[in-house]
Write a protein that holds these residues in place. Structure first.
Motif, PDB file in Angstrom:
ATOM      1  N   SER A  17      -5.640   2.897  -1.695  1.00 21.73           N
ATOM      2  CA  SER A  17      -5.634   2.620  -0.259  1.00 21.73           C
ATOM      3  C   SER A  17      -6.787   3.362   0.393  1.00 21.73           C
ATOM      4  CB  SER A  17      -4.317   3.072   0.375  1.00 21.73           C
ATOM      5  OG  SER A  17      -3.252   2.299  -0.110  1.00 21.73           O
ATOM      6  N   GLU A  52      -4.735   1.347   7.463  1.00 19.87           N
ATOM      7  CA  GLU A  52      -4.817   1.496   6.020  1.00 19.87           C
ATOM      8  C   GLU A  52      -4.905   0.130   5.353  1.00 19.87           C
ATOM      9  OE1 GLU A  52      -1.732   3.114   2.881  1.00 19.87           O
ATOM     10  OE2 GLU A  52      -2.615   4.734   4.067  1.00 19.87           O
ATOM     11  N   LYS A  53      -5.791   0.006   4.379  1.00 23.07           N
ATOM     12  CA  LYS A  53      -5.932  -1.235   3.608  1.00 23.07           C
ATOM     13  C   LYS A  53      -5.676  -0.907   2.145  1.00 23.07           C
ATOM     14  CE  LYS A  53      -9.354  -3.453   6.556  1.00 23.07           C
ATOM     15  NZ  LYS A  53      -9.186  -4.884   6.656  1.00 23.07           N
ATOM     16  N   LYS A  54      -4.994  -1.829   1.454  1.00 24.48           N
ATOM     17  CA  LYS A  54      -4.741  -1.646   0.030  1.00 24.48           C
ATOM     18  C   LYS A  54      -5.690  -2.545  -0.744  1.00 24.48           C
ATOM     19  CE  LYS A  54      -0.656  -0.868  -1.657  1.00 24.48           C
ATOM     20  NZ  LYS A  54       0.720  -1.029  -2.159  1.00 24.48           N
ATOM     21  N   GLU A  87      -8.765  -7.304  -1.758  1.00 27.85           N
ATOM     22  CA  GLU A  87      -8.004  -6.706  -0.667  1.00 27.85           C
ATOM     23  C   GLU A  87      -6.673  -7.438  -0.547  1.00 27.85           C
ATOM     24  OE1 GLU A  87      -8.279  -6.086   4.184  1.00 27.85           O
ATOM     25  OE2 GLU A  87     -10.034  -6.791   3.093  1.00 27.85           O
TER      26      GLU A  87
END
Length: 90
Positions: A17, A52-54, A87
């Motif tokens: 993340s 937040e990006k995973k 993503e």
């Protein structure tokens, strides 16, 4: 006004993340100056809030689990390996 920023990201397979400005568009992933550092460049609106990006990294030939909603980001090479970054969208 928009601006391009850079952030270092981890090498190799798996998931991780990162925190990026909301609405940031990932432009590319590459090694910078053969330093061994893997960097991600992204476009953002100045003053945007962060989220937040995973991200997932899969090697060529690796299985990608069903049910993940993924968008392709970039491909990079590390030694004899080729890695593909995606993503996750929820």
């Amino acid at each position: 006004m928009r601006v391009i920023h850079k952030q270092q990201i981890p090498l190799g397979p798996g998931e991780f993340s990162i925190t990026l400005p909301r609405g940031a568009v990932i432009l590319d992933v590459q090694r910078q100056n053969n330093s061994g550092n893997l960097c991600m460049w992204y476009l953002l609106a100045a003053g945007a809030a962060y989220e937040e990006k995973k991200l997932y990294v899969f090697g060529t030939g690796q299985h990608i689990p069903d049910g993940l909603k993924l968008a392709y980001v970039a491909t990079y090479q590390e030694g004899g390996f080729v890695w593909h970054i995606f993503e996750e969208f929820v």
